[in-house]
Design an enzyme around this catalytic site. Sequence first.
Site, short mmCIF file in Angstrom:
data_model
loop_
_atom_site.label_atom_id
_atom_site.label_comp_id
_atom_site.label_asym_id
_atom_site.label_seq_id
_atom_site.Cartn_x
_atom_site.Cartn_y
_atom_site.Cartn_z
N SER A 147 0.83 -1.20 0.00
CA SER A 147 0.00 0.00 0.00
C SER A 147 0.88 1.26 0.00
O SER A 147 1.75 1.40 -0.84
CB SER A 147 -0.97 -0.04 1.19
OG SER A 147 -1.97 0.93 1.06
N ASP A 269 -9.03 -6.06 -5.00
CA ASP A 269 -8.69 -4.83 -4.28
C ASP A 269 -9.75 -3.75 -4.54
O ASP A 269 -9.95 -3.33 -5.68
CB ASP A 269 -7.31 -4.33 -4.72
CG ASP A 269 -6.77 -3.22 -3.82
OD1 ASP A 269 -7.57 -2.52 -3.17
OD2 ASP A 269 -5.54 -3.04 -3.79
N HIS A 297 -7.01 -5.92 -0.60
CA HIS A 297 -5.95 -4.92 -0.65
C HIS A 297 -4.68 -5.33 0.08
O HIS A 297 -3.62 -4.79 -0.20
CB HIS A 297 -6.49 -3.61 -0.05
CG HIS A 297 -5.51 -2.48 -0.10
ND1 HIS A 297 -5.00 -2.00 -1.29
CD2 HIS A 297 -4.94 -1.73 0.89
CE1 HIS A 297 -4.17 -0.99 -1.03
NE2 HIS A 297 -4.11 -0.82 0.27
#
Length: 329
Positions: A147, A269, A297
């Site tokens: 991320s 995601d 995610h």
Amino acid sequence: MVALFSLALPKFKVVAEADAFPSFLPKDVNRIKDPFARSLATRIQRLPVSVKFSENPIMSSCVKPLMQNKANPVVLLHGFDSSCLEWRYTYPLLEEAGLETWAIDILGWGFSDLAKLPSCDVVSKREHFYQFWKSYIKRAMILVGPSLGSAVAIDFAVNYPEAVEKLVLIDASVYAEGTGNLATLPRAIAYAGVYLLKSIPIRIYANYLSFTNISFSTSLDWTNIGRLHCLLPWWEDAAVNFMISGGYNVASQIKMVKQKTLIIWGENDQIISNKLAVRLHCELPESIIRQIPDCGHLPHVERPDSVVKLIEEFVQKDTKTVNQCVPSL
């Protein structure tokens, strides 16, 4: 999450005694039920890191490897406003695979001692990580960033290429323009926003977006894990400091990355579009891309076995590959 707990994960001893945890962790660590999070929490320690922007060394939180070997180490960063506990399922599998593995808390997040609040902007985060690397790791890394941790990894690899052998970017958040309009908020409103950020309802909603199929009880426990660092007394100040500094804006740095890169993406995601995965693959000079099915995610939380297999193969892969832009995932 049935699939997660059916994995052949290593046998961790479940920690029951409160005093088995480091004393600097918030007491709410005792409320966490997840045995992998509890076990990894017992291994968190603080190491002194000297930086130019602080008079005193910063006692910096991390999980150190139990072993060292000749191969370059795997170093795990975490995502936005998170901690090394994000790696609770993947870390023991990497060790079981024989990889020397570090998990490091990015300055301003995690469990470092920030009582004498240092700057927590991008430059400070980078300098702190570099001094940590220079003091303790001392070898080129396979640097893993999920991320927003991908933005941290790219920024670091471009500025200190000698410290990074390869990159692994997981569901990378690398095209956002920093913290955007949040950087211009009055401090009082910024603090109000940060207060909401650590609230249980917001964190549970984030779990709903991040994962494909988990029960409410699991989501609640993961919320307690994910917000544990927010209970440290300096967390709000550090979060606001980062917010008003402007945050990470690394889109222009992507094409400057020279390291071989593995891009991992969760098929489902809901936070970062997989179209951006394709764009990232096209823009990185030497990259390969792999998708994990039935995954959201944070694949390293939801599908740790798949992530470890991909990292292990990538670490061992020495043959040069030419990047071919994939048309779709």
